[in-house]
Write an enzyme that holds these catalytic residues in place. Structure first.
Site, PDB file in Angstrom:
ATOM      1  N   GLU B  47       0.857  -1.184   0.000  1.00  0.00           N
ATOM      2  CA  GLU B  47       0.000   0.000   0.000  1.00  0.00           C
ATOM      3  C   GLU B  47       0.888   1.228   0.000  1.00  0.00           C
ATOM      4  OE1 GLU B  47      -2.513  -0.374   3.393  1.00  0.00           O
ATOM      5  OE2 GLU B  47      -2.972  -2.417   2.803  1.00  0.00           O
ATOM      6  N   ASP B  58      -4.937   8.862  11.171  1.00  0.00           N
ATOM      7  CA  ASP B  58      -3.601   8.338  11.436  1.00  0.00           C
ATOM      8  C   ASP B  58      -3.021   8.825  12.757  1.00  0.00           C
ATOM      9  OD1 ASP B  58      -2.762   6.663   9.136  1.00  0.00           O
ATOM     10  OD2 ASP B  58      -3.297   8.473   8.024  1.00  0.00           O
TER      11      ASP B  58
END
Ligand SMILES: Cc1ncc(COP(=O)(O)O)c(C=O)c1O
Lengths: 393, 258
Positions: B47, B58
């Site tokens: 990814e 995140d």
């Protein structure tokens, strides 16, 4: 109503709930339940009682005689600065804390820029005995030290955010991360008409008490509910949304939002999103944003921490796009001048944010018979240091 | 040609080793080197993170790598440029992962076409919800044989998991627990009941588990309940010291799967 949010959470092309799956359960619950809860007689009654006896509403509509004379027109000030905690922010946090209790939440989080929303959130958490965590950019923690201390005295935990520019946008990012990590016991009290649906609509409804009162106060004082125009400053846009709300369908009333031009909309040091922005997705909403061609959000600048935000609520993006409201921008310098003028003509020291709305008076052709209502969103107490520095008292 | 993600899941049913990194970090031009080293050291799927200024899903590690990558000058346009010849050398499936706004500004249709041109097999855009995807963008993805990989979490209701399964074509990204990325969990912290519950749903798509998978123990535990697992922050952290990409990637891969 023509300017209502639709069932998918959109105002025209703007809004929606662009949330990561981790926020789905909470947002879905809010979306399904907010109207049923806030329209219930029990909630309404509690909310109205608190607005009256705790916030101190209705806030006065004050005819500013000497300022009117100065501009050769009629100027009224909607005195949100006289609310408990010194701004309109408490209208929203009172509503949301009641909602959070109905949802069975026990922990409250919030973001804050100037600290006004943080203080308003810490206040209602103290009132209801709920745990409160406020995220605040590390730069703002320094810039707004008295509000940080107030929040702590009220029992809140203030978490300085060190990412990005260390201001309001970064505090909002961190509050969202907290919610993702605490999906079950926590409610996020967003401080403006921003974020995913249903926040923009929910916050606008809680702030709409401003224009509701305005209508009856104007009727009493001028013989008509309808002013010529309403002016309000716009960061995320909650005080403006509240001041416009009950006039949106009355197209004869001119609605003017005033953004922070910072050092000028032609410079990179500005926060005038509608003047320089493009549609995009930030903080789970599709709206106008300050960004570069790669879609990276650019750093805003304004002398007022409460307007130092690179986005704007989707309602305002829509009102701007369809032309129902007009949006101007005022520079730091114009704002400081306007603040001093109000102070010395009326004995009222406005918040730096609110002074943006005052500064717009200079940019309009005002007729003697016009009725201008300025939403004075907050008091200047928190800004004394900036004022004293600049004016050298 | 069959999408490489589907090929992978057909040929390998267990212990799929999937790795995330942020493009443009540690150096602007690290992207293709990292991909090559990962493939060489046994990664099954990669990814590639598109950095964004406001990565709200995140944790600190990927926030830092994204900020550094943007400072280094990374952009979506440049990333496509760096990847344009990647299929001359790399066989394993490649997925782009990032936030919606950079993709929106690039143009969703143009993004999907570019992915096909280069040989990108899927995209993960956490803040593009299922409903918006189906209403506005599904056609662009499908026309370009690009899988839109959707997330589920412990809070996702069963009915919605079914909907997500129906709308997915590559695999389902199971977020391990209610969290942002990089929370460095231990095996005991994971909700086994959730892993088991989803396993028993007999979804049509295979599943990978990600978020908080950081070492051999959490990786092999996750692999018990899915076709494999995704490691992000722990790998990005391994790239932080300046010990040279080759050694960092090899050492890291060894610490997880060998
Ligand atoms: C007094 C005052 N006015 C206005 C604002 C801007 O927010 P909004 O645009 O949501 O009213 C703030 C934000 O901190 C504020 O403190």
């Amino acid at each position: 109503m023509k300017y209502d949010v639709n069932e998918k959470g959109y105002y025209g092309e703007f809004g929606g709930a662009w949330i990561p799956e981790m926020m789905y359960a909470n947002i879905d619950e809010l979306r399904r339940r907010y109207l049923e809860i806030i329209e219930s007689p029990e909630f309404k009654n509690e909310f109205e009682q608190l607005l009256k006896n705790y916030v101190g509403r209705p806030s006065p509509l004050y005819f500013a005689g000497r300022l009117s004379e100065h501009y050769g027109t009629r100027i009224f000030l909607k005195r949100e600065d006289l609310n408990h905690t010194g701004s309109h922010k408490l209208n929203n946090t009172v509503g949301q804390i009641l909602l959070a209790q109905k949802l069975g939440k026990t922990r409250i989080i919030a973001e804050t820029g100037a600290g006004q929303h943080g203080v308003a959130t810490a206040t209602v958490c103290a009132l209801k005995g709920l745990k409160c965590v406020v995220y605040m950019g590390a730069l703002d923690v320094k810039r707004q030290a008295p509000n940080v201390k107030k929040m702590k005295m009220l029992g809140a935990e203030v978490v300085p955010v060190h990412s990005g520019n260390k201001t309001l946008k970064d505090a909002t990012n961190e509050a969202m991360r907290d919610w993702i990590n605490n999906p079950e016991d926590t409610h996020y009290i967003i401080g403006s008409v921003v974020g995913p649906h249903p926040y923009p609509d929910m916050v606008a409804r809680f702030q709409s008490v401003i224009s509701k009162e305005m209508k009856s106060q104007l009727l009493e004082q001028t013989g008509s509910e309808f002013p010529t125009r309403i002016l309000a400053c716009v960061g995320g846009g909650s005080n403006a949304a509240g001041a416009f709300y009950h006039y949106l369908d009355d197209e004869q009333v001119e609605l003017i939002g005033v953004e922070a031009a910072g050092k000028g909309v032609e410079t990179s040091e500005t926060a005038a999103t509608l003047q320089v922005g493009l549609p995009g997705v930030l903080h789970s909403s599709k709206t106008m944003l300050m960004q570069n061609s790669d879609g990276q959000i650019t750093e805003p600048y304004s002398i007022s921490a409460g307007l130092d935000y690179p986005g704007i609520g989707p309602l305002h993006s829509y009102l701007f796009k369809c032309g129902r409201a007009k949006y101007l921008a005022a520079t730091d310098e114009e704002v400081l001048k306007a603040a001093l003028l109000l102070t010395q003509k009326e004995g009222i020291i406005p918040a730096l944010e609110s002074a943006h709305a005052l500064a717009a008076l200079e940019k309009l052709k005002l007729k003697p018979d016009d009725v201008n209502v300025i939403n004075l969103s907050g008091s200047g107490n928190k800004d004394m240091e900036t004022y004293l520095d600049y004016f050298g008292y | 040609m069959k999408n490489r993600i589907n090929q992978l899941f057909e040929s390998k049913k267990k212990n799929i080793f999937s790795v995330y990194f942020t493009a443009g970090f540690p150096q602007l031009n690290s992207t293709t080197d990292i991909i090559h080293e990962l493939e060489k050291n046994g990664a099954d799927l990669i990814e590639i993170g598109i950095p964004f200024s406001d990565p709200t899903a995140d944790g600190p590690t990927i926030q830092r790598s994204s900020e550094a990558a943007l400072k280094n000058g990374m952009s979506l346009k440049l990333l496509f440029e760096q990847l344009k010849d990647i299929r001359k050398t790399v066989k394993i499936p490649l997925i782009l992962m990032g936030y919606f706004n950079p993709v929106m500004q690039f143009g969703v249709a143009a993004f999907c076409e570019k992915c096909r041109e280069i040989g990108i097999d899927g995209a993960i855009l956490p803040d593009l919800p299922l409903e918006e995807y189906e209403l506005h963008f599904k056609k662009d993805f499908e026309q370009n044989q690009l899988h839109n990989i959707l997330l589920i979490t412990p809070q996702t209701p069963e009915e919605r998991i079914r909907k997500i399964d129906a709308a997915s074509g590559g695999f389902i990204y199971m977020v391990s627990s209610a969290s942002t990325t990089g929370t460095g969990k231990k095996v005991e912290d994971f909700r086994q009941d959730y892993f088991e519950r989803v396993e028993q749903m007999n979804l049509k798509n295979p599943r990978l588990i990600g978020f908080g998978i950081s070492d051999r123990a959490t990786f092999s535990n996750a692999c018990k309940f899915a076709s494999g697992a995704i490691i992000g922050s722990a790998f990005v952290k391994a790239l932080e010291p300046d010990s040279g990409l080759k050694t960092s990637v090899a050492d890291f891969a060894k610490s997880i799967v060998l």
